[in-house]
Design a protein around this motif. Structure first.
Motif, PDB file in Angstrom:
ATOM      1  N   ALA A 235       0.858  -1.188   0.000  1.00 23.19           N
ATOM      2  CA  ALA A 235       0.000   0.000   0.000  1.00 23.19           C
ATOM      3  C   ALA A 235       0.888   1.230   0.000  1.00 23.19           C
ATOM      4  CB  ALA A 235      -0.905  -0.003   1.223  1.00 23.19           C
ATOM      5  N   ILE A 236       0.877   1.975  -1.118  1.00 25.33           N
ATOM      6  CA  ILE A 236       1.667   3.205  -1.239  1.00 25.33           C
ATOM      7  C   ILE A 236       0.711   4.286  -1.715  1.00 25.33           C
ATOM      8  CG2 ILE A 236       3.682   4.305  -2.256  1.00 25.33           C
ATOM      9  CD1 ILE A 236       4.833   1.538  -2.825  1.00 25.33           C
ATOM     10  N   SER A 237       0.260   5.112  -0.813  1.00 22.50           N
ATOM     11  CA  SER A 237      -0.806   6.065  -1.131  1.00 22.50           C
ATOM     12  C   SER A 237      -0.339   7.223  -2.008  1.00 22.50           C
ATOM     13  CB  SER A 237      -1.437   6.610   0.157  1.00 22.50           C
ATOM     14  OG  SER A 237      -0.463   7.282   0.938  1.00 22.50           O
ATOM     15  N   GLU A 238       0.890   7.673  -1.831  1.00 24.24           N
ATOM     16  CA  GLU A 238       1.407   8.804  -2.588  1.00 24.24           C
ATOM     17  C   GLU A 238       1.781   8.358  -3.999  1.00 24.24           C
ATOM     18  OE1 GLU A 238       2.518  12.099  -4.176  1.00 24.24           O
ATOM     19  OE2 GLU A 238       1.676  12.099  -2.145  1.00 24.24           O
ATOM     20  N   SER A 239       1.142   8.985  -4.991  1.00 25.34           N
ATOM     21  CA  SER A 239       1.307   8.552  -6.371  1.00 25.34           C
ATOM     22  C   SER A 239       2.752   8.605  -6.840  1.00 25.34           C
ATOM     23  CB  SER A 239       0.437   9.406  -7.296  1.00 25.34           C
ATOM     24  OG  SER A 239       0.658   9.072  -8.649  1.00 25.34           O
ATOM     25  N   SER A 240       3.444   9.714  -6.592  1.00 29.58           N
ATOM     26  CA  SER A 240       4.817   9.849  -7.079  1.00 29.58           C
ATOM     27  C   SER A 240       5.742   8.830  -6.422  1.00 29.58           C
ATOM     28  CB  SER A 240       5.331  11.271  -6.830  1.00 29.58           C
ATOM     29  OG  SER A 240       5.322  11.573  -5.451  1.00 29.58           O
ATOM     30  N   THR A 241       5.491   8.525  -5.148  1.00 26.32           N
ATOM     31  CA  THR A 241       6.299   7.515  -4.451  1.00 26.32           C
ATOM     32  C   THR A 241       6.040   6.136  -5.042  1.00 26.32           C
ATOM     33  OG1 THR A 241       6.151   8.810  -2.415  1.00 26.32           O
ATOM     34  CG2 THR A 241       6.835   6.510  -2.200  1.00 26.32           C
ATOM     35  N   ARG A 242       4.772   5.849  -5.331  1.00 27.54           N
ATOM     36  CA  ARG A 242       4.410   4.557  -5.915  1.00 27.54           C
ATOM     37  C   ARG A 242       5.086   4.392  -7.280  1.00 27.54           C
ATOM     38  NH1 ARG A 242      -0.488   5.336  -5.107  1.00 27.54           N
ATOM     39  NH2 ARG A 242      -1.320   5.803  -7.182  1.00 27.54           N
ATOM     40  N   VAL A 243       5.061   5.447  -8.078  1.00 27.34           N
ATOM     41  CA  VAL A 243       5.674   5.394  -9.404  1.00 27.34           C
ATOM     42  C   VAL A 243       7.189   5.242  -9.299  1.00 27.34           C
ATOM     43  CG1 VAL A 243       6.129   6.718 -11.501  1.00 27.34           C
ATOM     44  CG2 VAL A 243       3.812   6.634 -10.561  1.00 27.34           C
ATOM     45  N   SER A 244       7.809   5.987  -8.395  1.00 28.97           N
ATOM     46  CA  SER A 244       9.271   5.898  -8.239  1.00 28.97           C
ATOM     47  C   SER A 244       9.692   4.494  -7.827  1.00 28.97           C
ATOM     48  CB  SER A 244       9.746   6.917  -7.199  1.00 28.97           C
ATOM     49  OG  SER A 244       9.563   8.237  -7.667  1.00 28.97           O
ATOM     50  N   GLU A 245       8.952   3.897  -6.917  1.00 32.25           N
ATOM     51  CA  GLU A 245       9.275   2.541  -6.469  1.00 32.25           C
ATOM     52  C   GLU A 245       9.140   1.550  -7.628  1.00 32.25           C
ATOM     53  OE1 GLU A 245      10.376  -0.236  -3.398  1.00 32.25           O
ATOM     54  OE2 GLU A 245      10.558   1.921  -3.700  1.00 32.25           O
ATOM     55  N   PHE A 246       8.146   1.777  -8.469  1.00 28.47           N
ATOM     56  CA  PHE A 246       7.927   0.933  -9.641  1.00 28.47           C
ATOM     57  C   PHE A 246       9.054   1.098 -10.656  1.00 28.47           C
ATOM     58  CE2 PHE A 246       5.891   1.017 -13.965  1.00 28.47           C
ATOM     59  CZ  PHE A 246       5.799  -0.365 -14.127  1.00 28.47           C
ATOM     60  N   LEU A 247       9.409   2.328 -10.955  1.00 33.66           N
ATOM     61  CA  LEU A 247      10.410   2.583 -11.992  1.00 33.66           C
ATOM     62  C   LEU A 247      11.805   2.128 -11.598  1.00 33.66           C
ATOM     63  CD1 LEU A 247       9.287   6.106 -13.278  1.00 33.66           C
ATOM     64  CD2 LEU A 247       8.799   3.867 -14.273  1.00 33.66           C
ATOM     65  N   THR A 248      12.058   2.020 -10.321  1.00 35.15           N
ATOM     66  CA  THR A 248      13.372   1.538  -9.870  1.00 35.15           C
ATOM     67  C   THR A 248      13.392   0.028  -9.670  1.00 35.15           C
ATOM     68  OG1 THR A 248      12.750   2.073  -7.579  1.00 35.15           O
ATOM     69  CG2 THR A 248      14.022   3.716  -8.793  1.00 35.15           C
ATOM     70  N   GLY A 249      12.297  -0.653 -10.061  1.00 37.59           N
ATOM     71  CA  GLY A 249      12.289  -2.107 -10.037  1.00 37.59           C
ATOM     72  C   GLY A 249      11.845  -2.736  -8.742  1.00 37.59           C
ATOM     73  N   GLY A 250      11.369  -1.926  -7.771  1.00 42.27           N
ATOM     74  CA  GLY A 250      10.937  -2.478  -6.493  1.00 42.27           C
ATOM     75  C   GLY A 250       9.551  -3.091  -6.533  1.00 42.27           C
ATOM     76  N   VAL A 251       8.812  -2.832  -7.616  1.00 40.24           N
ATOM     77  CA  VAL A 251       7.442  -3.314  -7.761  1.00 40.24           C
ATOM     78  C   VAL A 251       7.238  -3.737  -9.215  1.00 40.24           C
ATOM     79  CG1 VAL A 251       5.009  -2.668  -7.630  1.00 40.24           C
ATOM     80  CG2 VAL A 251       6.593  -1.778  -5.938  1.00 40.24           C
ATOM     81  N   ASP A 252       6.454  -4.803  -9.417  1.00 45.11           N
ATOM     82  CA  ASP A 252       6.199  -5.304 -10.770  1.00 45.11           C
ATOM     83  C   ASP A 252       4.984  -4.657 -11.423  1.00 45.11           C
ATOM     84  OD1 ASP A 252       8.263  -7.413 -10.737  1.00 45.11           O
ATOM     85  OD2 ASP A 252       6.997  -8.298  -9.178  1.00 45.11           O
ATOM     86  N   LEU A 253       4.033  -4.218 -10.610  1.00 44.39           N
ATOM     87  CA  LEU A 253       2.762  -3.725 -11.137  1.00 44.39           C
ATOM     88  C   LEU A 253       2.180  -2.716 -10.160  1.00 44.39           C
ATOM     89  CD1 LEU A 253       0.228  -3.983 -13.043  1.00 44.39           C
ATOM     90  CD2 LEU A 253      -0.481  -5.912 -11.613  1.00 44.39           C
ATOM     91  N   ILE A 254       1.747  -1.548 -10.655  1.00 47.14           N
ATOM     92  CA  ILE A 254       1.130  -0.551  -9.791  1.00 47.14           C
ATOM     93  C   ILE A 254      -0.215  -0.131 -10.364  1.00 47.14           C
ATOM     94  CG2 ILE A 254       3.299   0.343  -8.850  1.00 47.14           C
ATOM     95  CD1 ILE A 254       3.043   2.727 -10.766  1.00 47.14           C
TER      96      ILE A 254
END
Length: 519
Positions: A235-254
């Motif tokens: 659960a990552i409520s802040e959109s920019s944080t969620r996207v950053s985590e995704f783009l750096t490979g920490g998440v497969d799908l957002i």
């Protein structure tokens, strides 16, 4: 036009600010992004969504964030495939005996995550709980089930209160999850909610509240072997944080990528932006309880006329949405076409209505919204507040984080206005329109129309599809004029998807982890 120019200019500045914020420290972002993989080298799936679950009780959740998890932990008698067709899940065979009686033969050999076999007793226990316990959020959708009888170890009889054209829809929706009777009776529901057990392809490991839910493969699953060894739903409520985590490979799908992040996701090496249709309608609930200004129909109409829905869709959402005047979205059985892709906007008439209602010198209301639960919901709420103030309504705007917001909504603690997004779990108008029945509206909007109540009951038992849809459409037209809800737009959803996996969005926004495949 003067007012529209004012808030459009204000919004233009706001959008530029958001875009600047998302691109802030661009060189640093460029240096860290682009590390998303194009081939999955493990069987550990990580998903990030904008809101955490509120409970591990599948019959007391009623949320998309919960459904994305429970759909993989539990089984139901029926399910929906990728094309939204209803198909058997735990059912081997079934027969419609008469208008009110159904017999179901269960698949044998299905086991819960504790090794106990799933039988007809578990089906009876689970359905009777959700159809009788009024405190459960799923309760209103199961009230037409009258009896659940055990005919044998793997045979169940369901008797409905009158004809029920949506029985299979209900048995495939959230809340129809089958739970282990003996285990629940042993540990109690409080214990079950801490250590839930289902029969699905993935079993519960841990819930770190406001952080993540962890699941792992259930090796004795009765169906095909689960694709993933582990699944983590963050659960990552802040959109920019969620996207950053995704783009750096920490998440497969957002989920819920906001317009100001679309290019950042789509232009990044190794990731893609995927758009999906939804049944979610963003709306304002108007409290019609005596003593509130919104109890006056003129005030509710003024609020509706003061809001330029198309401007919200175009400027805040980047065109990702359609203005509507109904809770029943396009794509759902029984929706009213004349209330789709349309809105009313007349700020001058809104002022006249407020004057007629006795608020010539202005009106003050409290408006509650989440901030981060839905794409750009906080910005949408702020723009609505500006629009309302242009016609003489002073707005006390409450922007709440997702958990606090849901608590306030669930406990009916809001005042005049609360903005929420509601999806349709049945793909049938009855799901949405139950909100306008007297019992369901009590304590929430306090809308009370006996003719609508009776018409809804008649339609819910009508087996003739054409006349049933006409009844539901008549309800929608009345609701559009009486305005217990002020409808804003039917939403779309945007996902960030790693190129290392295959993912296709669903209309119901659910996720079957075994339909998400590694490359």
């Amino acid at each position: 036009m003067k007012f529209r120019s004012f808030y459009m200019a204000l919004l233009f500045v706001a959008v530029l600010f958001l875009a600047a914020c998302s691109g802030e420290d661009g060189e640093a972002q460029d240096a860290s992004e682009g590390s998303a993989k194009t081939k999955k080298d493990n069987r550990d799936l990580i998903i990030a969504q904008s809101a955490d679950i509120t409970t591990l009780d599948p019959q007391d959740s009623l949320s998309t964030s919960g459904e994305r998890i429970f759909r993989n932990m539990y089984n139901r008698l029926f399910a929906r495939n990728q094309d939204m067709e209803i198909v058997p899940e735990l059912v081997e065979d079934f027969e419609n005996i008469d208008d009110e009686t159904w017999h179901f033969k269960l698949i044998e050999g299905v086991t819960f995550h504790n090794g106990e076999e799933l039988t007809a007793e578990d089906v009876k226990f689970s359905l009777e709980r959700v159809m009788t316990e009024k405190s459960l959020k799923e309760y209103p959708y199961f009230t037409q089930i009258k009896e659940v009888n055990v005919l044998g170890d793997y045979e169940v009889e369901i008797i409905t209160d009158g004809p029920m054209p949506t029985l299979q829809h209900v048995l495939a929706k959230s809340g129809a999850d089958i739970m282990p009777k003996d285990y629940v009776e042993e540990v109690g529901m409080e214990g079950f909610a801490k250590e839930p057990i289902g029969s699905g392809p993935y079993k519960f490991v841990n819930w770190d509240v406001d952080s993540q839910v962890e699941l792992e493969k259930y090796t004795d699953y009765y169906g095909e072997e689960a694709v993933w060894d582990t699944v983590t739903i963050r659960a990552i409520s802040e959109s920019s944080t969620r996207v950053s985590e995704f783009l750096t490979g920490g998440v497969d799908l957002i989920t819920d990528v906001t317009p100001n992040e679309w290019d950042r996701v789509d232009e990044n090496e190794g990731t893609s932006l995927v758009e999906g249709e939804t049944t979610r309608v963003i709306l304002l609930m108007n409290r019609m309880t005596e003593g509130y200004a919104t109890a006056d129909e003129r005030v509710r109409e003024a609020i509706d006329l003061a809001i330029d829905k198309q401007a919200i869709v175009d400027s805040v959402l980047g065109g990702s949405g359609v203005p509507v005047r109904s809770r029943v979205p396009e794509g759902v059985e029984g929706y009213e076409p004349s209330l789709y892709d349309t809105s009313v906007y007349d700020p001058e008439r809104a002022k006249e209505l407020l004057k007629d209602a006795g608020y010539e010198d202005g009106l003050e209301i409290t408006f509650t919204s989440s901030n981060g639960r839905y794409p750009l919901d906080g910005q949408v709420a702020e723009l609505i507040a500006v629009m309302l103030e242009q016609v003489g309504i002073t707005v006390n705007l409450e922007l709440l984080e997702s958990g606090t917001f849901i608590d306030k909504y669930s406990n009916n603690e809001n005042e005049e206005l609360i903005m929420i997004g509601l999806a349709d779990g049945l793909l049938d108008a009855s799901y949405s329109l139950v909100h306008y029945t007297i019992d369901r509206a009590a304590g929430q909007t306090d809308y009370h129309n006996e003719e609508i109540d009776e018409l809804f009951k008649e339609a819910s038992r009508n087996l003739d599809r054409e006349s049933r849809n006409e009844q539901f459409q008549e309800i929608q037209k009345t609701i559009a004029e009486e305005r217990p809800h002020t409808f804003l737009y039917q939403d779309k959803v945007h996902y960030g998807v790693s190129n290392a996996i295959e993912f296709q969005p669903r209309l119901d926004e659910a996720m079957y982890y075994d339909h998400i495949l590694p490359k």
